[in-house]
Design a protein around this motif. Structure first.
Motif, PDB file in Angstrom:
ATOM      1  N   UNK A 316     -61.400 -24.144  46.344  1.00  0.00           N
ATOM      2  CA  UNK A 316     -62.324 -24.090  47.477  1.00  0.00           C
ATOM      3  C   UNK A 316     -63.556 -23.261  47.149  1.00  0.00           C
ATOM      4  N   UNK A 317     -63.323 -22.124  46.496  1.00  0.00           N
ATOM      5  CA  UNK A 317     -64.431 -21.258  46.082  1.00  0.00           C
ATOM      6  C   UNK A 317     -65.354 -21.991  45.114  1.00  0.00           C
ATOM      7  N   UNK A 318     -64.738 -22.774  44.191  1.00  0.00           N
ATOM      8  CA  UNK A 318     -65.535 -23.561  43.238  1.00  0.00           C
ATOM      9  C   UNK A 318     -66.402 -24.576  43.978  1.00  0.00           C
ATOM     10  N   UNK A 319     -65.828 -25.239  44.987  1.00  0.00           N
ATOM     11  CA  UNK A 319     -66.592 -26.223  45.759  1.00  0.00           C
ATOM     12  C   UNK A 319     -67.740 -25.534  46.485  1.00  0.00           C
ATOM     13  N   UNK A 320     -67.453 -24.372  47.083  1.00  0.00           N
ATOM     14  CA  UNK A 320     -68.486 -23.618  47.784  1.00  0.00           C
ATOM     15  C   UNK A 320     -69.619 -23.258  46.830  1.00  0.00           C
ATOM     16  N   UNK A 321     -69.255 -22.758  45.641  1.00  0.00           N
ATOM     17  CA  UNK A 321     -70.269 -22.371  44.649  1.00  0.00           C
ATOM     18  C   UNK A 321     -71.101 -23.571  44.227  1.00  0.00           C
ATOM     19  N   UNK A 322     -70.446 -24.735  44.065  1.00  0.00           N
ATOM     20  CA  UNK A 322     -71.166 -25.928  43.639  1.00  0.00           C
ATOM     21  C   UNK A 322     -72.172 -26.364  44.700  1.00  0.00           C
ATOM     22  N   UNK A 323     -71.744 -26.352  45.960  1.00  0.00           N
ATOM     23  CA  UNK A 323     -72.642 -26.720  47.053  1.00  0.00           C
ATOM     24  C   UNK A 323     -73.832 -25.762  47.075  1.00  0.00           C
ATOM     25  N   UNK A 324     -73.534 -24.482  46.916  1.00  0.00           N
ATOM     26  CA  UNK A 324     -74.572 -23.455  46.874  1.00  0.00           C
ATOM     27  C   UNK A 324     -75.537 -23.716  45.713  1.00  0.00           C
ATOM     28  N   UNK A 325     -74.960 -24.058  44.532  1.00  0.00           N
ATOM     29  CA  UNK A 325     -75.781 -24.283  43.343  1.00  0.00           C
ATOM     30  C   UNK A 325     -76.713 -25.470  43.535  1.00  0.00           C
ATOM     31  N   UNK A 326     -76.179 -26.566  44.080  1.00  0.00           N
ATOM     32  CA  UNK A 326     -76.993 -27.757  44.323  1.00  0.00           C
ATOM     33  C   UNK A 326     -78.133 -27.410  45.292  1.00  0.00           C
ATOM     34  N   UNK A 327     -77.817 -26.663  46.326  1.00  0.00           N
ATOM     35  CA  UNK A 327     -78.803 -26.265  47.328  1.00  0.00           C
ATOM     36  C   UNK A 327     -79.907 -25.425  46.694  1.00  0.00           C
ATOM     37  N   UNK A 328     -79.498 -24.425  45.921  1.00  0.00           N
ATOM     38  CA  UNK A 328     -80.473 -23.541  45.269  1.00  0.00           C
ATOM     39  C   UNK A 328     -81.340 -24.330  44.303  1.00  0.00           C
ATOM     40  N   UNK A 329     -80.694 -25.230  43.543  1.00  0.00           N
ATOM     41  CA  UNK A 329     -81.416 -25.981  42.520  1.00  0.00           C
ATOM     42  C   UNK A 329     -82.534 -26.829  43.116  1.00  0.00           C
ATOM     43  N   UNK A 330     -82.273 -27.433  44.281  1.00  0.00           N
ATOM     44  CA  UNK A 330     -83.261 -28.347  44.843  1.00  0.00           C
ATOM     45  C   UNK A 330     -84.159 -27.703  45.891  1.00  0.00           C
ATOM     46  N   UNK A 331     -84.010 -26.394  46.100  1.00  0.00           N
ATOM     47  CA  UNK A 331     -84.953 -25.710  46.990  1.00  0.00           C
ATOM     48  C   UNK A 331     -85.683 -24.624  46.220  1.00  0.00           C
ATOM     49  N   UNK A 332     -85.000 -23.519  45.977  1.00  0.00           N
ATOM     50  CA  UNK A 332     -85.629 -22.361  45.354  1.00  0.00           C
ATOM     51  C   UNK A 332     -86.094 -22.635  43.933  1.00  0.00           C
ATOM     52  N   UNK A 333     -85.256 -23.367  43.149  1.00  0.00           N
ATOM     53  CA  UNK A 333     -85.553 -23.557  41.730  1.00  0.00           C
ATOM     54  C   UNK A 333     -86.187 -24.916  41.458  1.00  0.00           C
ATOM     55  N   UNK A 334     -86.764 -25.523  42.480  1.00  0.00           N
ATOM     56  CA  UNK A 334     -87.351 -26.839  42.325  1.00  0.00           C
ATOM     57  C   UNK A 334     -88.477 -26.815  41.301  1.00  0.00           C
ATOM     58  N   UNK A 335     -88.491 -27.801  40.404  1.00  0.00           N
ATOM     59  CA  UNK A 335     -89.549 -27.811  39.385  1.00  0.00           C
ATOM     60  C   UNK A 335     -90.483 -29.000  39.524  1.00  0.00           C
ATOM     61  N   UNK A 336     -90.104 -29.985  40.326  1.00  0.00           N
ATOM     62  CA  UNK A 336     -91.005 -31.139  40.419  1.00  0.00           C
ATOM     63  C   UNK A 336     -91.591 -31.256  41.831  1.00  0.00           C
TER      64      UNK A 336
END
Lengths: 336, 336
Positions: A316-336
């Protein structure tokens, strides 16, 4: 979708036979002293390799892609071979660091992508630069990534189903990431498709293994599976050209690695298995203070739990982290 | 030459450690009941793969060559992995035919050479055609070649040092053939160099193994080595574009295969090991009438012999056949 079903079918068929055939029986220290087949990671790994090799016919790759595909498979195959050797003859620790490095070489030599670090939007506004050219340092980073991926899954283990469970979540996250990338970007999605062409059969093969490996385990997966999984992720990330992003999907593994550092480098004595304490009467696991890893830390936060429950918590923690990672990647760390 | 020394050194260093470490102890049925480590073929195979992967840096290949190189290594690596799995879990006979087929696929997909059959001078004069286009049949032939190479070495065995000895002679013959080709032809020797870049490290790694495997064996090589050797020859022959000529270097293996056919297809019952009879008092081996293979045929021609002597006779026969093959290839079957 066919890509998805074929390995699953093959897998189901082959697996039944192989569990009974595998002679590498490991003595599980259970109150019942159950004997469980070890190193069953060879089954999904072999199925994955067979399926991937045959699927080359249908993928219609050009020369360069075919090179990357073959180099990836060579890396994965070599790493699996080493993992299986490790399970059979027990290699020393130093080999576990050197061998993934060598196995990652075909991957690096075939790498044709950029060696730039593209800064996320918010950082590029601050520093007013968009790219940092890293050259050879970037290739060095990719080697380290391969070593990290293979070993981080191996050390984040100890309870039934955890290794395969986390690998399933990571591969699903990578597939999801690629799908989002394909939707967001028009054209030039070849590298995302390439990454998915490794991850989809990997997910299917691992799912077959998970059914037999989840609590109560009917088989153990051995180093074979951990190495196979780690190198598959590294290949997928490197040839999918998201070798920085992929680290975001390894947050629990990074945490576990950080917790483990004092014992890994020998500041604190390190026992061979750093498992939680098992209570025969209550059948609960309790976190141990002297064993520095995420499993024990989690158990000390949650209190004593049954093996299957703590596994679900960690997944469950892994799933939470993955959702968090996807969210961060496409908002805060957006490159395009 | 460096190519030659590095694997030898590595090999010598690694081997000492690995014999003691290898836990797969096989019970040799000897009057002394010596226990000898099994499946030591993984040592030269792993060293070969490591050296080959690292040597990519120095070989300066273009994309197409790099693809062929990686595809070859993938085939060899996958085959070795399967061989080692076979040694550990004992696969069934049908897998031994299917798996080399699958392992040969990367090789075939990466094959860019002609699919013509070039007729030798004397035949082309008779039929007045120089080329026969075979297309897909040729690729099918190459698959069969891979299966034949891997299994023919495996079944031509039974006495100390024979498998490695014959492999050494075959690899030397291939190196010699390539050298003659390079001398005879001006330019376009890339494919011969490619073939040698597989065979030279193979020879070096095998030599290290031979020292420990020759009579009296300090280790057994297992299916691992046979599969590794067979696939290396197939790769060398196919990407060196002499996949017909290479059969000339397998005359003893072909003879052994032909002798074995009645037992392999089950016309005559086939025991698990078709060894000659060992006499405890005289320490001599005697050929057995009911065991149909070259080893027993040779022993019935020569009469009872010591194990090391019959091995030398058979390796001598291999050398004779190789010299004959080279002679025939460059006289009667000359194509240029």
């Amino acid at each position: 979708m066919t890509l998805n079903f074929i390995p699953m079918n093959l897998n189901a068929g082959l697996k039944g036979a192989d569990i009974n055939k595998c002679e590498d029986i490991h003595n599980l220290k259970d109150p019942n002293r159950k004997e469980v087949a070890e190193a069953l990671g060879i089954v999904p790994a072999t199925v994955f390799l067979i399926v991937s090799i045959i699927f080359q016919i249908f993928l219609q790759l050009d020369h360069e892609q075919q090179l990357q595909y073959n180099a990836s498979l060579l890396s994965i195959c070599f790493m699996t071979f080493l993992g299986f050797t490790d399970d059979v003859v027990e290699l020393r620790w130093r080999y576990k660091l050197i061998l993934p490095l060598i196995a990652s070489f075909p991957l690096l030599f075939a790498y044709e992508g950029s060696t730039n670090l593209i800064l996320p939007n918010f950082l590029s506004k601050i520093f007013n630069i968009k790219l940092i050219e890293l050259g050879i340092i970037y290739k060095f980073y990719m080697s380290l990534l391969a070593i990290f991926c293979t070993n981080s899954i191996n050390i984040y283990a100890g309870i039934n189903g955890l290794e395969v469970g986390q690998s399933l979540i990571i591969s699903l996250t990578i597939i999801l990431y690629n799908l989002i990338e394909i939707i967001l970007r028009d054209g030039n999605v070849e590298e995302n498709l390439f990454s998915m062409s490794i991850m989809i059969p990997f997910f299917a093969c691992s799912l077959g293994l998970f059914i037999h490996n989840k609590y109560p385990s009917k088989c153990f997966i051995g180093d074979t599976y951990c190495y196979f999984a780690g190198m598959s992720f590294a290949c997928s990330g490197i040839h999918g050209h998201f070798s920085k992003t992929i680290l975001l999907f390894f947050i629990p593994q990074i945490l576990n690695f950080v917790f483990s550092i004092p014992q890994l480098i020998g500041i604190i004595p390190c026992p061979r298995h750093r498992l939680p304490k098992y209570d025969h009467k209550t059948r609960l696991l309790t976190g141990q203070k002297e064993h520095w890893n995420l499993l024990n830390v989690a158990l000390r936060i949650t209190g004593p739990m049954r093996e299957q429950d703590i596994c679900n918590v960690l997944i469950g923690f892994q799933i939470f982290c993955s959702a968090f990672a996807i969210l961060v990647r496409f908002t805060l760390l957006r490159v395009i």
